[in-house]
Design a protein around this motif. Structure first.
Motif, PDB file in Angstrom:
ATOM      1  N   PRO A   1       5.604  10.655 -76.569  1.00 53.20           N
ATOM      2  CA  PRO A   1       4.202   9.914 -76.231  1.00 53.20           C
ATOM      3  C   PRO A   1       4.150   9.719 -74.626  1.00 53.20           C
ATOM      4  N   LEU A   2       2.830   9.954 -74.036  1.00 56.16           N
ATOM      5  CA  LEU A   2       2.592   9.517 -72.749  1.00 56.16           C
ATOM      6  C   LEU A   2       2.702   8.119 -72.552  1.00 56.16           C
ATOM      7  N   ARG A   3       2.811   7.737 -71.325  1.00 59.25           N
ATOM      8  CA  ARG A   3       2.878   6.290 -70.995  1.00 59.25           C
ATOM      9  C   ARG A   3       1.672   6.145 -69.923  1.00 59.25           C
ATOM     10  N   ILE A   4       0.941   5.173 -70.917  1.00 58.41           N
ATOM     11  CA  ILE A   4      -0.214   4.841 -70.392  1.00 58.41           C
ATOM     12  C   ILE A   4      -0.023   3.488 -69.491  1.00 58.41           C
ATOM     13  N   LYS A   5      -0.548   3.390 -68.269  1.00 59.52           N
ATOM     14  CA  LYS A   5      -0.324   2.165 -67.609  1.00 59.52           C
ATOM     15  C   LYS A   5      -1.837   1.524 -67.456  1.00 59.52           C
ATOM     16  N   TYR A   6      -1.624   0.254 -67.556  1.00 64.41           N
ATOM     17  CA  TYR A   6      -2.719  -0.757 -67.338  1.00 64.41           C
ATOM     18  C   TYR A   6      -2.374  -1.910 -66.630  1.00 64.41           C
ATOM     19  N   GLY A   7      -2.787  -2.176 -65.372  1.00 60.73           N
ATOM     20  CA  GLY A   7      -2.621  -3.458 -64.952  1.00 60.73           C
ATOM     21  C   GLY A   7      -3.582  -4.428 -65.119  1.00 60.73           C
ATOM     22  N   ALA A   8      -3.099  -5.592 -65.115  1.00 66.71           N
ATOM     23  CA  ALA A   8      -3.952  -6.737 -65.021  1.00 66.71           C
ATOM     24  C   ALA A   8      -3.473  -7.815 -64.297  1.00 66.71           C
ATOM     25  N   ASP A   9      -3.893  -8.348 -63.234  1.00 69.61           N
ATOM     26  CA  ASP A   9      -3.555  -9.512 -62.570  1.00 69.61           C
ATOM     27  C   ASP A   9      -4.119 -10.974 -63.078  1.00 69.61           C
ATOM     28  N   PRO A  10      -3.307 -11.535 -63.323  1.00 63.19           N
ATOM     29  CA  PRO A  10      -3.674 -12.935 -64.276  1.00 63.19           C
ATOM     30  C   PRO A  10      -4.461 -13.942 -62.981  1.00 63.19           C
ATOM     31  N   SER A  11      -5.426 -13.291 -62.948  1.00 64.94           N
ATOM     32  CA  SER A  11      -6.159 -14.224 -61.847  1.00 64.94           C
ATOM     33  C   SER A  11      -7.152 -15.245 -62.585  1.00 64.94           C
ATOM     34  N   ALA A  12      -7.311 -15.243 -63.459  1.00 64.70           N
ATOM     35  CA  ALA A  12      -7.871 -16.263 -64.555  1.00 64.70           C
ATOM     36  C   ALA A  12      -7.369 -16.234 -65.974  1.00 64.70           C
ATOM     37  N   PRO A  13      -7.237 -17.565 -66.723  1.00 61.14           N
ATOM     38  CA  PRO A  13      -6.540 -17.447 -67.931  1.00 61.14           C
ATOM     39  C   PRO A  13      -7.315 -16.724 -69.019  1.00 61.14           C
ATOM     40  N   ASP A  14      -8.709 -16.620 -69.087  1.00 66.56           N
ATOM     41  CA  ASP A  14      -9.329 -16.012 -70.084  1.00 66.56           C
ATOM     42  C   ASP A  14      -9.914 -14.700 -69.864  1.00 66.56           C
ATOM     43  N   LEU A  15     -10.055 -13.875 -70.754  1.00 69.44           N
ATOM     44  CA  LEU A  15     -10.579 -12.537 -70.831  1.00 69.44           C
ATOM     45  C   LEU A  15     -11.824 -12.504 -71.433  1.00 69.44           C
ATOM     46  N   HIS A  16     -12.867 -11.659 -70.730  1.00 64.88           N
ATOM     47  CA  HIS A  16     -14.133 -11.676 -71.489  1.00 64.88           C
ATOM     48  C   HIS A  16     -14.324 -10.192 -71.834  1.00 64.88           C
ATOM     49  N   LEU A  17     -15.664 -10.027 -72.350  1.00 65.30           N
ATOM     50  CA  LEU A  17     -15.857  -8.514 -72.820  1.00 65.30           C
ATOM     51  C   LEU A  17     -15.706  -7.402 -71.835  1.00 65.30           C
ATOM     52  N   GLY A  18     -15.787  -7.744 -70.748  1.00 61.80           N
ATOM     53  CA  GLY A  18     -15.573  -6.888 -69.488  1.00 61.80           C
ATOM     54  C   GLY A  18     -14.285  -6.354 -69.359  1.00 61.80           C
ATOM     55  N   HIS A  19     -13.159  -7.285 -69.786  1.00 60.05           N
ATOM     56  CA  HIS A  19     -11.887  -6.875 -69.582  1.00 60.05           C
ATOM     57  C   HIS A  19     -11.540  -5.878 -70.941  1.00 60.05           C
ATOM     58  N   THR A  20     -12.309  -5.951 -71.829  1.00 59.71           N
ATOM     59  CA  THR A  20     -12.225  -5.355 -73.183  1.00 59.71           C
ATOM     60  C   THR A  20     -12.261  -3.919 -73.029  1.00 59.71           C
ATOM     61  N   VAL A  21     -13.088  -3.423 -72.247  1.00 60.11           N
ATOM     62  CA  VAL A  21     -13.592  -2.016 -72.221  1.00 60.11           C
ATOM     63  C   VAL A  21     -12.472  -1.126 -71.668  1.00 60.11           C
ATOM     64  N   PRO A  22     -11.667  -1.383 -70.866  1.00 53.58           N
ATOM     65  CA  PRO A  22     -10.561  -0.689 -70.737  1.00 53.58           C
ATOM     66  C   PRO A  22      -9.474  -0.797 -71.696  1.00 53.58           C
ATOM     67  N   ILE A  23      -9.121  -2.238 -72.236  1.00 51.66           N
ATOM     68  CA  ILE A  23      -8.346  -2.272 -73.242  1.00 51.66           C
ATOM     69  C   ILE A  23      -8.665  -1.531 -74.621  1.00 51.66           C
ATOM     70  N   ARG A  24      -9.894  -1.190 -74.796  1.00 51.46           N
ATOM     71  CA  ARG A  24     -10.105  -0.493 -76.073  1.00 51.46           C
ATOM     72  C   ARG A  24      -9.609   0.734 -75.771  1.00 51.46           C
ATOM     73  N   LYS A  25      -9.910   1.293 -74.411  1.00 50.03           N
ATOM     74  CA  LYS A  25      -9.658   2.450 -74.251  1.00 50.03           C
ATOM     75  C   LYS A  25      -7.804   2.939 -74.566  1.00 50.03           C
ATOM     76  N   LEU A  26      -7.099   1.861 -74.097  1.00 53.31           N
ATOM     77  CA  LEU A  26      -5.678   1.834 -74.352  1.00 53.31           C
ATOM     78  C   LEU A  26      -5.477   2.132 -75.771  1.00 53.31           C
TER      79      LEU A  26
END
Length: 422
Positions: free
Chosen positions: A51-76
C-alpha cells in the motif's frame, strides 16, 4: 545518487485497476501533482502488493473538528477503501510554531499544554470517518523535538528566503510591511521534514497547503527520498456562504455538535453552496450533483427540500438515522409549524438587588442568547426577540419572577426561570 539526479522511478502504463482508483480519487480534488506521478505510484503499489503511505497532517490548534476538516479526511478514507495506508500525523510540535498558511498576520503560538489538551479528542472524531485498522498515528514531536541546532541549520540551508517569499501570504505581508518572524519560515520546513520522516508517498490537504506540500517534495528529493505526490481538495465555505469554514469566524458546523444543531446550521447554508456540501462533505459524484441541479432548475425539486436532505445525511453521518429523523422533525416543528422545540437549554436567573424585574437585554445576555447588552438591544430593534412566542418590540421590556421561553432569531431558545434576588 545526488539530489538533482533523484526522480520518481519509472513505471509501466497504468492498468485498469490503477485507472479505476484514479477515477475515484480525482473526484472532488483541485490538484494532483505532478501530472502522471500518482497513477505511476498506484501502479507500482499494485505490482508490489504494497500500500501507498498517504500522509495527512493536523495541528491540534482547536479541540473540535468541523465539516471543513472532514473534506480531506473523506479523501483519506477513499485511499483506505482502495487498500492504502493513512499516516495521520498529529502536529503537536508544529502547532507550537503556528501554521502561517493563508494568514495575514502572525498566528498565535500554542503552549504544549494547550496542544496536548486539544489532541485528546481528535481520534474519537476522525474515526467517525477513518478506518482505524488502516490508520497509523504519529506525532511529529517524536523527531522534530530531537533535532539539534545543527540539524535545523542544515535543514534551513536547503531552501532560500527568496523562494519562501514566493508564497502568497508571505509575499503579501512583506509588500504590506506586515512583520514576518523567522520562526514562521521554519513551519513549512518542519512540515516538509515530516514528509521525509514518515516516508510519505502522497500528501493530502487543502489548497492552502499547496506551497508546503511542494516544499515537502523538494526536501524529500534533497534527502534522497522519492518525492511525494500531491493531492489538494477545495476549502469548504462556511454557513455564511462566503468565507472558509472556521470556528473563529463563527460560520462552522461541528461534527460532534448535537443533531439538532447540525441540522439547523446546515439549513442556514445558502443555496449557492449546496453542490459543494454534496460533493465535498457527502461524497456525491458529479453526475448525481448535476442531476439534482437539473431537477431544481426544472422545478421538480425545491431547494429547501434538497437542503433538508443534505442536513439529514450529514446528521446521519456523524450520529445515526434515528437522530437525523428527530432533528428534522424538530426543525419542521419549530420553523415550518411555528411551534416551540420540546427540548431546550434551561437557565435560572436571579433579580438584581433592589429590583423587582429584569430588563430584557440583560436577561438575554445572562441566558446566553446575546453576547452583550448592545447586541441584545439590536436584536430587539430588528424584531428577532420573542418571549413565549410573542415578538418583543420595546427594549424597555421587563420580566418579573416566573418562567419564560426566550427566543433570539430562528433557532436559539432558552427556558428561563427568574427567581428572587441574588
Amino acid at each position: 545518487m545526488t539530489p538533482e539526479q533523484y526522480d520518481t522511478p519509472p513505471a509501466r502504463p497504468p492498468s485498469k485497476e490503477a485507472l479505476r482508483q484514479m477515477e475515484i480519487l480525482e473526484q472532488g480534488t483541485v490538484d494532483i501533482l505532478p501530472e502522471g506521478d500518482l497513477p505511476a505510484k498506484i501502479q507500482r503499489s499494485l505490482d508490489a502488493n504494497s500500500p501507498l503511505r498517504i500522509k495527512y497532517g493536523a495541528d491540534p490548534s482547536a479541540p473540535d473538528l468541523h465539516l471543513g476538516h472532514t473534506v480531506p479526511i473523506r479523501k483519506l478514507r477513499q485511499f483506505q477503501d482502495l487498500g492504502h495506508q493513512v499516516v495521520f500525523l498529529i502536529g503537536d510540535f508544529t502547532a507550537m510554531i503556528g501554521d502561517p498558511s493563508g494568514k495575514s498576520e502572525t498566528r498565535r503560538r500554542l503552549t504544549r499544554e494547550e496542544v496536548q489538551e486539544n489532541a485528546k479528542t481528535y481520534f474519537d472524531q476522525v474515526y467517525l470517518i477513518l478506518d482505524p485498522d488502516r490508520t497509523e498515528v504519529v506525532y511529529n514531536s517524536d523527531w522534530l523535538g530531537k533535532l539539534h541546532m545543527s540539524d535545523v541549520i542544515e535543514l534551513a540551508a536547503k531552501y532560500t528566503v527568496a523562494r519562501m517569499l514566493e508564497r502568497d501570504d508571505f509575499s503579501n505581508r512583506f509588500k504590506g510591511g506586515v512583520p514576518i518572524y523567522i520562526h514562521e519560515f521554519l513551519y513549512p520546513l518542519a512540515q516538509a521534514y515530516d514528509s521525509w520522516a514518515v516516508r510519505a508517498d502522497v500528501e493530502v490537504g487543502g489548497t492552502d497547503q499547496k506551497f508546503n506540500f511542494l516544499l515537502g517534495r523538494e526536501i524529500q528529493r534533497e534527502m534522497n527520498q522519492e518525492p511525494q505526490a500531491i493531492l489538494t481538495v477545495p476549502i469548504l465555505v462556511g454557513t455564511d456562504g462566503v468565507k472558509k469554514m472556521s470556528k473563529s469566524l463563527g460560520n462552522y458546523i461541528g461534527i460532534t455538535e448535537p443533531p439538532q444543531e447540525i441540522f439547523g446550521k446546515t439549513m442556514s447554508v445558502g443555496d449557492e453552496v449546496m453542490a459543494d456540501y454534496l460533493r465535498l462533505v457527502l461524497g456525491y459524484a458529479d453526475a448525481a450533483v448535476k442531476d439534482l441541479e437539473r431537477r431544481m432548475a426544472e422545478g421538480t425539486l425545491h431547494p429547501r427540500d434538497l437542503k433538508a436532505r443534505i442536513a439529514h445525511e450529514i446528521v446521519t453521518l456523524f450520529h445515526d438515522t434515528e437522530a437525523a429523523d428527530a432533528a428534522r422533525a424538530g426543525f419542521d416543528r419549530v420553523f415550518r409549524d411555528r411551534e416551540m422545540p420540546e427540548e431546550m437549554p434551561e437557565v435560572d436567573l436571579t433579580l438584581p438587588d433592589g429590583e423587582e424585574t429584569l430588563w430584557i437585554a440583560p436577561a438575554l445576555v445572562r441566558a446566553g442568547l446575546c453576547e452583550s447588552n448592545r447586541k441584545a438591544r439590536q436584536a430587539v430593534g430588528v424584531g428577532s426577540v420573542r418571549v413565549d412566542g410573542e415578538k418583543v418590540e420595546d427594549e424597555g421590556t421587563r420580566l418579573g419572577p416566573g418562567e419564560y421561553i426566550l427566543q433570539v432569531g430562528k433557532r436559539d431558545f432558552r427556558r428561563v426561570r427568574i427567581g428572587g434576588r441574588g
